[in-house]
Design an enzyme around this catalytic site. Sequence first.
Site: not given
Lengths: 1151, 308
Positions: A397, A500, A784, A807
């Site tokens: 990942d 951000e 994946k 995930n």
Amino acid sequence: MSVSEIPHENRQNGGEKRYLKANHEQVSVFFEYPNNTIKTSKYNAFNFLPLNLFEQFQRLANAYFLILLFLQLIPQISSLPWYTTVIPLVVVLSITGVKDAIDDMKRHQNDNQVNNRSVLRLVKGRMEEDKWMNVQVGDIIKLENDQPVTADMLLLSSSEPYSLAYVETADLDGETNLKVKQAITCTSDMKDNLDLLSAFDGEVTCELPNNKLHRFTGILSYKGKDYFLDHDKLLLRGCVIRNTDWCYGLVIYTGPDTKLMQNSGKYTFKQTHVDRLMNILVLWIFLFLIVMCLMLAIGHGIWENKIGYYFQIFLPWENYVSSSFVSSLFIFWSYFIVLNTMVPISLYVSVELIRLGNSYYINWDQKMFYAPKNTPAQARTTTLNEELGQVKYVFSDKTGTLTQNIMIFHKCSINGTLYGDVIDKTGEKVAVSEKDKIDFAYNKLADPKFSFYDKTLVEAVTKGDPWVHLFFLSLSLCHTVMSEEKVEGELVYQAQSPDEGALVTAARNFGFVFRSRTSETITVVEMGETRVYQLLAILDFNNVRKRMSVIVRTPENRVMLFCKGADTIICELLHPACISLCDVTLEHLDDFASEGLRTLMVAYRELDNKFFRTWSVKHGEACLSLDNREKKLSIVYEEVEKDLMLLGATAIEDKLQDGVPETVMTLSKAKIKIWVLTGDKQETAVNIAYSCNIFEDEMDEVFTVKGKDSETVRQELRKARSKMKPDSLLDSDPVNIFLAKKHKALFTMPEEAHALEGDVELELLRVACMCKGVICCRMTPLQKAQVVELVKRYKKVVTLAIGDGANDVSMIKAAHIGVGISGQEGMQAMLNSDFAFSQFYYLQRLILVHGRWSYNRMCKFLSYFFYKNFAFTLVHFWYAFFNGFSAQTVYDNWFITCYNLIYTSLPVLGMSLFDQDVNDTWSLCFPELYEPGQLNLYFNKKEFMKCLIHGIYSSLVLFFIPMGAVYNSERSDGKEISDYQSFSLIVQTSLIWVVTTQIALKITYWTVISHFFIWGSLGIYFCLLFLLYSDGLCQMFPNVFQFPGVARNTLNQPQMWLSIVLIVVLCMLPVIGYQFLKPLFWPVSVDKILKRIHYCMKHPLPPPIRPRRRRPGLRRSAYAFSHQHGFGALITSGKTVKSKALKKNSFPAKK
Amino acid sequence: MERRSRLQLSRLPDITAMKQQQLPAYQLHFSATMVFSIFFASGVFCLFMGIFLILSAKSIQKVEINYTKTCGNCAKLREDAFNHNKICTCSIPFVLAKSMEGNVFMYYKLYGFYQNLYRYILSRSNSQLLSKDLKAVEDCAPFKVSHKEIPFAPCGAIANSMFNGTTKPPYWPKPIYELDPDDPENNGFLNDDFIVWMRTAAFPTFKKLYRRLHRIHYFIEGLPAGNYSFNITYNFPVTKFQGEKSVVLSTLTWSGGSSLFLGLAYTVTGAMTWLASFAMLAIHFMLKQRKASTSKWQSKALKGQSRK
């Protein structure tokens, strides 16, 4: 309400729907809903023994020995007494049993701890503290901030406005951003009024427990009205309440019914390649055994016909034997029992013990302990160790695994000036140290965790440089971050993307503090002075625009547009006046990019009021339009986002985890292919790939495959393949591989997994395997897993998946080995992994050191173990030819019982726990040493055949040398030595010597323990010999211990020692010779390296070869945005903006 | 502060050599020199051992007289079980050309007699032999009890088939306590011949010690040369299953009556080891030379390239 009041239809519907009523325990009792106890343990004190034994006998090997035991109990064919099988079987079963019991005890402890947590439960109008396990369906429960959710429950009310509750679902799906749940109005009015809550008698009808995390449908009937319920109103067990002082919930699913528990699927048992090989080999041995038994049975038939029939004068046939055929039928089974040790009983249990031991080494490894988080590495599965030594593909990942997912404001370029490097008087860059950190004490609202080292920027701010001020102002305004200020002055930012957050935090520390926002205003504290800007519009980010803007009205009533975005985009939107500035800034951007920083350009534009008003009207129209809204909006946006004045650029460091590039380099030297599978977008992924060496600049072109449908994907793949090798051969072709090594490939997965369909997937695999670096972007968790499955299916190699988030769970579960990084995102990945640690660079140690050792040890163990049992058992075969094939064993029964269990177990265990051909430093220095594992060179069917041949040879020597020595010979006192018992003793003693010397030859790493085990087990052999053959034992049990005095009578005979010496020489020399000649005749690449290491070991250590970290020279653009849509829509809708002031005003609905 | 940091590292694994897999150790690695020295040394050792053993085995004097054919008449007679009452004797004269010096042992030797059959070996009762329980005959099948249900003593196939020049198979004519009429001590389960027989042989061809030469008077130096003869009362049928019988007279050396086998095996092993070590030495040097020449060639080629 009594039970009889339960609506009739609901009683009947009990099977399809769940019916419950708040504050009515009887309903829950009537439907027999479980309470909130969870149980992950398997056994209890009473069922442990039967259940565990039942499970153990489901294993083939154990069942085989059980059957064997029953065969031995049949007197007609019994050729060995029962204890030769029972004792080893009991030992084997009890070792496994003890291990299972310990595992289950741990689970019991965990369950107890969870079940006994306390929670506030509403009982008779009062909140009472109770244990988790006592919570029932229909109970009302109070949860407070930072508390884990007890059970799946319906949110009734909360402390926050609009009855919102924030939850963190990290443990459930791995996402760290907060999720909002909202109660329905009819219940939210109850607030924390306990009287109302106790009187609440809403009835809920909902679906039966299931494992779908993002689906829930139900109906709440309350005061005669029906309300629709969906998953936005459900708090799930496993979540944690955040930023919410309190909330009340109605329990709907408990304990095993909760979505969390329904999701914790059964652990899929992973089998290693060695396991599978072992099963095949055991089958082979079994067939071999049957063939041998057949041969011996035939031999027996012939012998009985020719000799046995006449020998009946001295030994009549048993009454059940009517002919030699019947006799050989029985002999077949008798030999089946005698030769059973070919299938080694202790093989499986020894393998388990070895793996367990090697797993503990991983847990104990201090070099895999991460001190800042106090986390040691963890081998969660203890059955996969040797597979670690065979890894060929690593799927990684990106976020949180290669990178830390921490964004740091690193540098910036403002109006053509570069800030961020610390430069000394001579103009040289200086390495920064912690003490050079700028002190932001002058700014009370500064974030203490923020660090920056370049003092010139602070000077520029304090001096009041207008450009610098404008730059930071734009950073503090142009974003979709939300702030939270629980304690005065302690701001916490909630950002959709960490980039951000980093930018806003930077602005905050330099004195432009974003303090709060409503749907229409932004409050900024500028150098200590609070100013409120009116937020006129947010031109939100998306993937096409690659930028975002805000339009604000300043307190001075100027309308300003601030924009930040990818450099490629912003450059085209700039006002021609700032071309020269743009050039300078682009140069700086090149610098940033070469350091692997994520960059953004910042620009502004002042709008005149009239222009803005007309634009605003258009914007409003576009917003309200129903069709093509997105497109219309972007056209409107483009009208205002032009003629921008450049302010500068920011550079954010997407911090790689420590040692990632070095690790990637080392792993690729070990011929391990690393594929990055990420859900992130292409640019960031490529940037990271370059900065961590997965892509290198020397590599040829990048193939990008991002077709939208399967046909284009196929064409793109074909093109790529023909470019790499015009006549596309299979990738097994060596030339092909060589050529392909220079390429790198990039796959961007479209929304639909076209690339993973049917024959396209094969094409994809072919291309991907030809490339050196592969990145797949935009992957869903399922994709994946599909990629992993794809490689697993077609390549037949060991795959390893490493990830940190929920995930990655599917990929971790799909791969042969799943590694979880216990990092920032929840625990889900770790909980599903086989190995877990907290830094990516521990992977090289796990694979190259622990994996390699485990593999080598396991291979040595297996080849030795099979060998020693062949040498042991086949002697019976040769003896059969001299005893009328009568199933007479060569050895004493006690020797057969103890051989695998006592006499030979310790040295081999010692070898497979302590042996190391080279130490860890060398393994890391020469990753090439890893290759034999990938090719499975050390133990395969060929090696097994070698063991078999070696075993046959040894057994021949072991039988015929003693036979020749005692045959026709006498003891030194004139008595005969060729009696059965002396012969037996000579053979078994020689056998012990032979197998011990063989293992001594195999051990390369002689520790004190190895010495102890080897000499110790020889010692034990002789001690037990004298004990088992002692007169005392024989007097007590004359029929069990039948060899009295043999040891002391025979061990002093010269024939005995002469044969032992000759046998040891004959068995040892060929092995030494083979070991010496093998690298000369059949050299493998490893031999050379090993030779070099042996040479180096005699000479002082060379400095460890540190891989040079390459600076990527090419400019790559990576803009710092999350790939998701921003919070823009949420902000303007005002739904999630928490402000106490808002509460009083009417809720501004803006649609 | 210190305490806190220790608390924080509460899960730090123990730093012991064992857990970190850093136990001090000797790395065993066979270098070429080591391999060759092992080979040569064991070759020398085996050769010397072999020659020594052959020489000592040669010094043994052994006489074996196979009387299976000589006493063919008796053998024929015994093949028929109905003749078990008839006595058959047989005399075997032989000439000892050279005197046998030292201790001389007399053995009886059987060919093709399977004392090592599984059921045969099992068919005995150690409890009975130890006189713990005379009625413990459960292991003695197929010779547990007589047809009158009286337990045999000694029971079992081994005892039952005892090779005895004076008893007649398959059943004992004499009770166990009358085995040796000359020496009352040498009777019952303690009878030497019985004990020797009960130690079953490992192979179908075996010899068992029968008598020692009593070295007194005339025989003090051993067995002098001359004419001798054995008088055998032939009781034991072996021809039916192709068995043979003989009598052996033998002297011993330090290692007992070692046969030539061990000596020959050692010699052959030694010779083979030497051959193997020379072959390996040759291969080793050949490969080394070739490697040297190729690497020289390679480095030359590389130089050539770089000049270009």
